[in-house]
Design a protein around this motif. Structure first.
Motif, PDB file in Angstrom:
ATOM      1  N   PHE C 119       0.820  -1.213   0.000  1.00  9.14           N
ATOM      2  CA  PHE C 119       0.000   0.000   0.000  1.00  9.14           C
ATOM      3  C   PHE C 119       0.855   1.266   0.000  1.00  9.14           C
ATOM      4  CE2 PHE C 119       0.606  -0.643   4.548  1.00  9.14           C
ATOM      5  CZ  PHE C 119       0.791   0.640   5.019  1.00  9.14           C
ATOM      6  N   MET C 120       2.071   1.174   0.541  1.00  7.26           N
ATOM      7  CA  MET C 120       2.951   2.345   0.524  1.00  7.26           C
ATOM      8  C   MET C 120       3.482   2.592  -0.876  1.00  7.26           C
ATOM      9  SD  MET C 120       5.132   2.191   4.015  1.00  7.26           S
ATOM     10  CE  MET C 120       4.358   1.847   5.578  1.00  7.26           C
ATOM     11  N   VAL C 121       3.801   1.507  -1.584  1.00  8.42           N
ATOM     12  CA  VAL C 121       4.243   1.649  -2.972  1.00  8.42           C
ATOM     13  C   VAL C 121       3.114   2.293  -3.771  1.00  8.42           C
ATOM     14  CG1 VAL C 121       5.100   0.458  -5.003  1.00  8.42           C
ATOM     15  CG2 VAL C 121       5.649  -0.419  -2.723  1.00  8.42           C
ATOM     16  N   PHE C 122       1.905   1.827  -3.518  1.00 12.12           N
ATOM     17  CA  PHE C 122       0.734   2.331  -4.230  1.00 12.12           C
ATOM     18  C   PHE C 122       0.549   3.827  -3.979  1.00 12.12           C
ATOM     19  CE2 PHE C 122      -3.864   3.081  -4.505  1.00 12.12           C
ATOM     20  CZ  PHE C 122      -4.074   2.672  -5.812  1.00 12.12           C
ATOM     21  N   LEU C 123       0.868   4.278  -2.761  1.00 11.15           N
ATOM     22  CA  LEU C 123       0.710   5.695  -2.413  1.00 11.15           C
ATOM     23  C   LEU C 123       1.942   6.517  -2.796  1.00 11.15           C
ATOM     24  CD1 LEU C 123      -0.912   5.391   1.119  1.00 11.15           C
ATOM     25  CD2 LEU C 123      -2.034   6.122  -0.969  1.00 11.15           C
ATOM     26  N   ASN C 124       2.883   5.854  -3.525  1.00 15.43           N
ATOM     27  CA  ASN C 124       4.107   6.534  -3.968  1.00 15.43           C
ATOM     28  C   ASN C 124       4.998   6.954  -2.818  1.00 15.43           C
ATOM     29  OD1 ASN C 124       3.565   6.353  -6.710  1.00 15.43           O
ATOM     30  ND2 ASN C 124       2.191   8.112  -6.569  1.00 15.43           N
ATOM     31  N   TRP C 125       4.964   6.193  -1.728  1.00 13.18           N
ATOM     32  CA  TRP C 125       5.893   6.506  -0.641  1.00 13.18           C
ATOM     33  C   TRP C 125       7.241   5.928  -1.024  1.00 13.18           C
ATOM     34  CZ3 TRP C 125       3.567   6.284   4.944  1.00 13.18           C
ATOM     35  CH2 TRP C 125       2.378   7.047   4.957  1.00 13.18           C
ATOM     36  N   THR C 126       8.303   6.622  -0.615  1.00 16.70           N
ATOM     37  CA  THR C 126       9.624   6.132  -0.990  1.00 16.70           C
ATOM     38  C   THR C 126      10.352   5.510   0.187  1.00 16.70           C
ATOM     39  OG1 THR C 126      10.411   8.368  -0.614  1.00 16.70           O
ATOM     40  CG2 THR C 126       9.962   7.740  -2.888  1.00 16.70           C
ATOM     41  N   GLU C 127       9.956   5.901   1.385  1.00 16.10           N
ATOM     42  CA  GLU C 127      10.682   5.420   2.552  1.00 16.10           C
ATOM     43  C   GLU C 127       9.717   4.825   3.558  1.00 16.10           C
ATOM     44  OE1 GLU C 127      13.814   7.628   4.947  1.00 16.10           O
ATOM     45  OE2 GLU C 127      13.440   8.934   3.223  1.00 16.10           O
ATOM     46  N   LEU C 128      10.218   3.887   4.313  1.00 13.46           N
ATOM     47  CA  LEU C 128       9.422   3.318   5.389  1.00 13.46           C
ATOM     48  C   LEU C 128       9.337   4.354   6.523  1.00 13.46           C
ATOM     49  CD1 LEU C 128       8.198   0.463   5.847  1.00 13.46           C
ATOM     50  CD2 LEU C 128      10.162  -0.007   7.295  1.00 13.46           C
ATOM     51  N   PRO C 129       8.111   4.666   7.014  1.00 10.09           N
ATOM     52  CA  PRO C 129       8.018   5.616   8.129  1.00 10.09           C
ATOM     53  C   PRO C 129       8.733   5.055   9.353  1.00 10.09           C
ATOM     54  CG  PRO C 129       5.841   5.042   7.245  1.00 10.09           C
ATOM     55  CD  PRO C 129       6.817   4.127   6.613  1.00 10.09           C
ATOM     56  N   TRP C 130       9.234   5.959  10.208  1.00 10.49           N
ATOM     57  CA  TRP C 130      10.065   5.525  11.346  1.00 10.49           C
ATOM     58  C   TRP C 130       9.321   4.565  12.263  1.00 10.49           C
ATOM     59  CZ3 TRP C 130       7.957   6.597  16.048  1.00 10.49           C
ATOM     60  CH2 TRP C 130       7.021   7.631  16.097  1.00 10.49           C
ATOM     61  N   TYR C 131       7.987   4.780  12.392  1.00  5.71           N
ATOM     62  CA  TYR C 131       7.263   3.939  13.352  1.00  5.71           C
ATOM     63  C   TYR C 131       7.029   2.523  12.825  1.00  5.71           C
ATOM     64  CZ  TYR C 131       3.640   6.168  10.527  1.00  5.71           C
ATOM     65  OH  TYR C 131       2.921   6.661   9.492  1.00  5.71           O
ATOM     66  N   TRP C 132       7.507   2.257  11.599  1.00  6.88           N
ATOM     67  CA  TRP C 132       7.447   0.873  11.105  1.00  6.88           C
ATOM     68  C   TRP C 132       8.760   0.141  11.380  1.00  6.88           C
ATOM     69  CZ3 TRP C 132       4.075  -2.356   8.097  1.00  6.88           C
ATOM     70  CH2 TRP C 132       2.783  -1.840   7.957  1.00  6.88           C
ATOM     71  N   TYR C 133       9.764   0.882  11.848  1.00  2.66           N
ATOM     72  CA  TYR C 133      11.058   0.243  12.114  1.00  2.66           C
ATOM     73  C   TYR C 133      10.908  -0.796  13.220  1.00  2.66           C
ATOM     74  CZ  TYR C 133      13.275   3.974   9.432  1.00  2.66           C
ATOM     75  OH  TYR C 133      13.648   4.837   8.440  1.00  2.66           O
ATOM     76  N   GLY C 134      11.637  -1.865  13.079  1.00  6.32           N
ATOM     77  CA  GLY C 134      11.703  -2.858  14.155  1.00  6.32           C
ATOM     78  C   GLY C 134      10.673  -3.948  14.048  1.00  6.32           C
ATOM     79  N   PHE C 135       9.648  -3.727  13.233  1.00  6.34           N
ATOM     80  CA  PHE C 135       8.587  -4.731  13.187  1.00  6.34           C
ATOM     81  C   PHE C 135       8.973  -5.962  12.362  1.00  6.34           C
ATOM     82  CE2 PHE C 135       6.299  -1.167  14.848  1.00  6.34           C
ATOM     83  CZ  PHE C 135       5.475  -1.758  15.782  1.00  6.34           C
ATOM     84  N   ASP C 136      10.170  -5.937  11.769  1.00  5.73           N
ATOM     85  CA  ASP C 136      10.686  -7.151  11.126  1.00  5.73           C
ATOM     86  C   ASP C 136      10.928  -8.216  12.188  1.00  5.73           C
ATOM     87  OD1 ASP C 136      11.009  -4.927   9.586  1.00  5.73           O
ATOM     88  OD2 ASP C 136      12.737  -5.730   8.494  1.00  5.73           O
ATOM     89  N   SER C 137      11.299  -7.738  13.382  1.00  5.88           N
ATOM     90  CA  SER C 137      11.643  -8.674  14.452  1.00  5.88           C
ATOM     91  C   SER C 137      10.396  -9.175  15.147  1.00  5.88           C
ATOM     92  CB  SER C 137      12.563  -7.977  15.460  1.00  5.88           C
ATOM     93  OG  SER C 137      12.375  -8.542  16.741  1.00  5.88           O
TER      94      SER C 137
END
Lengths: 559, 259, 384
Positions: C119-137
């Motif tokens: 959905f971020m690609v769809f909205l033409n976002w280029t960077e992951l917002p900071w509050y999404w950091y860490g959720f890989d873990s």
């Protein structure tokens, strides 16, 4: 003898020629005003129009256009507009003038005279009446002038406004002639503005300065953007407007216009806010009775509004020929329907739950689900459309920057009337006295012989009935559907809690201030974020004053 | 977390007054519920406060216990503690217990559990979670339940008690809280004559170890208490002294009987 | 012999011996935790004992609701805090889990972007917002499942309880809270997928979410969570702390005058309840495969209350029973008679408040008492 052979055609052309040469010609866009309308008989009309087929030179065509414009032919505007847009053709065989639109198999053609539909003709069977840029300019002026002369003031005003929006030198003579004859103040104002817009691009400095000066006091946005454009510079830092005097006076006038426009924008926002506040007030004032006065959390309050809205819909179905008046019938009807349902709910459920507010909340929520599904089953889950009466549409124009729509004005007035009637009922009537007595000291009221149960039912019915009235108003603003109530219930509770429970003035103040705050936040934050801000504000506000803005401070409330 | 002040006991000589109110005023929407009220309760005293309805007795209680803030005036506990700076829980922990006019006990808990909750001790969340009752504490609870005459009802729900028994339970809860000052609001309301006399005796018993302030209407009860009496009227003190003296005061007679 | 003695002496043992109904409930949950996955995985498809996967998922969903109901009963049943915004904590837990699952999709999204969710690609976002950091873990995400709802509950509760907002006022502002979150999460620029929410999850810890084994494990975890949460809640309400909660529920003022800081007691239980709700949401999302702003809907939160009310408020096991019973009824009626369901639910609200203030548990208890009464005189008569 010979005369008998003179074809009428030739005679007509002669007359035409004579007329044309006596027309005072100021420019190629020949004026048409000085000669009164020429009365033309039916057969002559055919001749005049058919001249368009034979006229070859631009001058001939210009003269013809002016003649047609000055005639009383019913189809003159249609013909000239078709000519301008290139939709005027003639059939090669019959030399018949037609409106034609391209079609897959050629052209669909309609005769200009008699409006006979000729069906689809082959693309070779018709030929276009040719037109050039000079003619287009003439046509624009002529058409503008025709509408400037309309009998209808609104049409004239519209025409003048169109000229303001697309100023061009060729309109100037027409505007000046119209100014001489015009009597309506608003049209005159618009015409003057249009003339100034044209003169702004004149070659003479005096005319330009005059034009700029005449913008003072008007709030036209097009004029403002023209003046603003004069202040721009090109890439080398040179002003696009070389004339310093003109540019500076434009800057001065622009500054004044902008500050005035800002004030009107403020007024407009406040007006929007007040109208939103009025909607909130209408939806909350019933709740101020049931929740604020009685202390009953009625989660079905929204559905009472929904019932009011559906009552409006049904009344409209019942009197399809009197749509304009159906809404006036709907107001008392909605009050009765919602009020009666409210009384039934009070007697059937809420009566058993006094003193247990959380249980009341849950039970009335159940009622709201049942009412929603009932409406869904009876009327279908789809939204119903309620036609707005004609007297609600349109707007009251104050000036170029400010116009107040009637539906907003009416809703403000309506909500205030409802509030005042309610205050009157509670403060000045015996029933109201009983209601207040019961809510303040039930035991005492009981011992004084007031039938408290009956008063409870009546009070609840009153609150519900007012919700029904709010529903009538909502039916004019949003879709009438089973979910109508749900979208307003949280807002209404917020208003009552914010204003202070048990205080109608507080409810009024809360509704209006929340409405205005919402509208002032919207330009910065967008509608959704503005609403979130308002919600968060109220959540924080309740921490600060748990009993609302205008809470009663007595000891009794504490317990 | 909570302001627990360990007191040296009120018999210590340097303590002048247990409760001291000076020029206290509180108004609600322009109505002065308390008007320039001054009151001085000595350590170990038993004081009865009487007054007609609306004299400001309950508001005075609310001010002392931190439920209501006065508009102006001094409220001091143990000479130098300014009570207007604290809230209800603080003030309870400082050593002031309050009994409400309407008996308020926790109806869905047993008599024993009610007393257990009131038992003096740390009031923090963590302590409550890991709380284990010591045998001394258990003895103390049983002792107090016996004192208020509810031994037979120990494991019954407080909601099942009679009105009078609830009043006693609440008094028991106050005692076990270990306050130095006890505020008792109309303890005899709704009691039978015998219960009233028993309650008066109970309060006098309690007074051996605690300073007690009683607000009451019932003249027989006041007589039975046999203590100094303060008459409140329209938010301020009308008269003060022994009951015989006070009841001979013409203004008191006017207020009570005149209208 | 020895084992039972240890059990009787252990804290949990003593707790459960005093709570007969709770013990039965735990036994049923344990049986379900073991048997349902077995019947799904081991029994052949045609067999009478086979439980189809969709039923496993459905049951798992009910258990998540049961956990949510348990969370609400803890604060409403024991402390009188009627939160009409508990769906918000559930949804937040769900969103945290959804964010982790989104990060697990990696390059397998429609746009094949390894760094950004679709959905971020769809909205033409280029960077992951900071509050999404860490959720890989996974572990960070699980930590956030508890922390995010807890933080909101802490801030909201601290403000509300400190200024003594109680009763219906509190209920109304909790509605406002979830409504504000609903509006916020609908916005695309919040960075949580807007209207559509988070979906198209692929796997969790490398296990395919669509496989029967993963679904069975998730079901078993849900059952285990309900059991553990039940024991935790029972321990809380059986402690002195629990009795303070009841005191606050029945006489808040009195509790204050006893010297308890009511706001601290309320705040603690409110935060615990929010964490349980968040865990319920986190278990719910991988099983249903989607989380969207609709979960914040004010109506959802009110529905939770009816589960608890129907089951029997202030009993804990009633909440579990109520959640499963009402949701089973919902599944059945929305399938068989969709028109009737809202009438039913509405009637449930009205009837349960008017006639069944103690819910199903109360009715069962009443029947038991009546039987005991009927039996008592006859046995006496036999003796005399």
């Amino acid at each position: 003898m010979k005369l008998t052979h003179i074809d009428t055609h030739a005679v007509f052309r002669f007359i035409l020629f004579c007329l044309v040469i006596i027309l005072p010609m100021q420019s190629t866009a020949a004026p048409i005003a000085t000669v009164g309308q020429i009365k033309i008989q039916r057969e002559d009309a055919a001749l005049l129009l058919n001249e368009l087929i034979t006229a070859k030179s631009t001058v001939d065509k210009i003269n013809l256009i002016n003649l047609i414009a000055n005639s009383n032919l019913p189809q003159r505007v249609a013909v000239l507009e078709a000519l301008q847009s290139g939709d005027l053709y003639y059939t090669k065989k019959a030399k018949q003038l037609v409106y034609a639109h391209s079609h897959a198999d050629g052209y669909s053609a309609v005769a200009v005279i008699g409006n006979e539909d000729l069906g689809v003709v082959g693309s070779r069977a018709v030929r276009k009446i040719s037109i050039n840029n000079e003619l287009r300019t003439v046509l624009r002026g002529v058409l503008a002038e025709i509408s400037l002369r309309s009998e209808n003031t609104a049409e004239r005003l519209q025409a003048a406004k169109n000229l303001v929006r697309s100023p061009a030198a060729e309109f100037l003579p027409a505007i000046e002639r119209a100014l001489v004859m015009e009597s309506d103040a608003k049209v005159i104002e618009a015409l003057k503005l249009a003339a100034a817009m044209v003169n702004l691009n004149s070659d003479e400095q005096v005319l330009r300065l005059e034009a700029i000066e005449s913008f003072r006091g008007s709030l036209d946005s097009d004029a403002m953007s023209l003046l603003a454009a004069m202040q721009l510079t090109d890439s080398d830092g040179n002003y696009l407007e070389p004339d310093d005097l003109v540019r500076e006076s434009a800057a001065a006038v622009l500054k004044q216009m902008r500050s005035e426009a800002k004030i009107y924008k403020l007024i407009e926002n406040t007006f929007f806010g007040l109208s939103l506040g009025s909607v909130l007030l209408l939806t909350a004032v019933g709740l101020a009775i049931t929740f604020g006065v009685m202390g009953v959390i009625n989660m079905a309050h929204g559905e009472m509004m929904m019932l009011g809205a559906y009552t409006t819909y049904v009344i409209q179905l019942l009197m399809p020929n009197y749509i304009d008046y159906s809404i006036i019938v709907a107001i008392p009807a909605a009050f009765m329907v919602s009020g009666l349902v409210g009384i039934v709910i009070e007697r059937g459920i809420i009566r058993h739950l006094y003193g247990r507010p959380l249980e009341t909340l849950l039970a009335t929520f159940g009622v709201s689900l049942i009412l929603q599904q009932a409406v869904r089953s009876i009327f279908s889950p789809l939204n119903k459309s309620v036609t707005a009466p004609s007297w609600l549409s349109g707007s009251l124009e104050i000036n170029g920057a400010l116009s107040l729509t009637y539906n907003r004005l009416y809703i403000i007035a309506f909500s205030l009337i409802v509030l005042l009637l309610l205050v009157f009922l509670l403060k000045k009537t015996f029933v109201g006295l009983q209601m207040r007595a019961v809510t303040q000291n039930r035991a005492m009221a009981n011992s004084m012989g007031i039938r408290t149960g009956w008063v409870d039912a009546l009070t609840f019915g009153l609150g519900s009935g007012i919700a029904g009235i709010a529903g009538v108003a909502l039916s004019q603003l949003t879709n009438v559907g089973p979910n109508l109530g749900q979208s307003y219930i949280i807002d209404s509770f917020m208003v009552v809690v914010f204003g202070g429970v048990g205080n109608l003035f507080g409810t009024f103040f809360a509704a209006m201030s929340l409405g205005v705050a919402n509208k002032f936040l919207e330009p910065f934050a967008g509608a959704v974020l503005a609403k979130i801000f308002v919600l968060v504000f109220i959540i924080l506000f309740i921490q600060w004053r748990p009993r609302g803005l205008f809470a009663l401070k007595g000891r009794s409330v504490e317990d | 977390m909570s302001a627990v002040v360990k007191s040296p006991g009120f018999h210590s000589s340097e303590l002048q007054s247990m409760l001291y109110l000076n020029g206290v005023t509180k108004s609600f929407d322009g109505f002065k519920a308390i008007n320039n009220l001054s009151l001085d309760i000595a350590p170990g005293e038993l004081r009865a406060i009487i007054g007609p309805n609306g004299a400001g007795k309950s508001t005075m209680m609310d001010i002392i216990t931190g439920k209501t803030r006065p508009d102006s005036g001094e409220v001091r506990f143990r000479d130098n503690i300014d009570l207007t700076q604290y809230d209800e829980a603080d003030i309870a922990n400082l050593g002031i217990g309050r009994k409400f006019q309407k008996p308020t006990v926790i109806e869905t808990l047993t008599v024993w559990e009610n007393v257990e909750l009131a038992l003096a001790g740390n009031r923090s969340v963590i302590r409550a979670l890991w709380h284990k009752l010591s045998s001394e504490q258990g003895d103390r609870i049983n002792e107090v339940i016996k004192l208020v005459g509810l031994k037979a009802k120990t494991s019954e729900l407080a909601g099942s008690l009679s009105h009078g028994q609830k009043q006693w339970l609440e008094i028991g809860m106050l005692i076990v809280q270990g306050p130095e000052l006890l505020l008792v609001d109309e303890p005899a309301a709704g009691m039978t004559d015998q219960e009233t006399m028993e309650t008066a005796a109970l309060l006098k018993e309690i007074n051996r170890e605690h300073t007690v302030v009683v607000v009451e209407h019932d003249m027989d009860f006041i007589k039975a208490l046999d203590s100094k009496v303060t008459v409140l009227h329209e938010g301020s003190v009308l008269a003060e002294g022994r009951l015989e003296v006070v009841s001979a005061n013409p203004r008191v007679i006017e207020v009570y009987l005149g209208r | 012999m020895l084992n039972t003695k240890i059990f009787e002496r252990s804290a949990i043992g003593r707790l459960l011996l005093a709570d007969k109904a709770g013990s039965y409930l735990l036994m049923v949950l344990f049986a379900a935790m073991v048997l349902v996955p077995l019947c799904n995985l081991l029994m052949p498809e045609g067999s009478f004992l086979h439980i189809p996967t969709y039923i496993v998922v459905l049951l798992g969903k009910y258990l998540c609701y049961a956990l949510l109901a348990l969370a609400l009963d803890l604060i409403w049943g024991y402390c009188g805090i009627l939160s009409l915004g508990h769906g918000a904590f559930f949804a937040l837990g769900g969103y945290v889990m959804g964010m982790h699952l989104m990060r697990q999709i990696g390059e397998r999204g429609v746009y094949g972007n390894a760094d950004l969710p679709d959905f971020m690609v769809f909205l033409n976002w280029t960077e992951l917002p900071w509050y999404w950091y860490g959720f890989d873990s996974f572990f960070f995400s699980m930590f956030m499942v508890a922390l995010v709802p807890a933080a909101l509950a802490f801030v909201f509760g601290w403000l509300a309880f400190r200024s003594r907002v109680t009763g219906v006022y509190l209920s109304i502002i909790t509605q406002a809270m979830t409504y504000a979150l609903l509006l916020a999460f609908f916005r695309n620029d919040m960075g949580f997928g807007g209207n559509n929410g988070l979906t198209d999850f692929k796997d969790i810890l490398g296990f395919n979410l669509q496989s029967d084994v993963t679904r069975c494990v998730l079901f078993a975890l849900s059952a285990l969570s309900v059991m553990l949460a039940y024991i935790l809640c029972r321990a809380i309400v059986s402690s002195k702390y629990g009795r303070v909660l009841v005191a606050i529920r029945d006489a808040e003022s009195r509790t204050r005058f006893m010297g308890y800081r009511v706001e601290h007691f309320k705040l603690f239980v409110f935060v615990v309840s929010a964490i349980l709700a968040g865990i319920a949401g986190a278990l719910y999302v991988p099983q249903v495969g989607i989380i969207n702003p609709g979960e914040f809907g004010p109506i959802n939160s009110i529905e939770i209350v009816i589960w608890v009310a129907i089951g029997g408020r202030g009993t804990l096991f009633g909440a579990v029973i109520g959640a499963v019973a009402v949701n089973y009824a919902k599944t059945y009626f929305t399938g068989a008679f969709p028109e009737v369901w809202l009438f039913m639910l509405g009637a449930l609200f009205v009837i349960s408040t008017l006639y069944l203030p103690k819910g199903i548990v109360g009715v069962v208890k009443q029947l038991q008492d009546r039987r005991a009464e009927r039996n008592a005189p006859t046995s006496q008569g036999a003796q005399s």
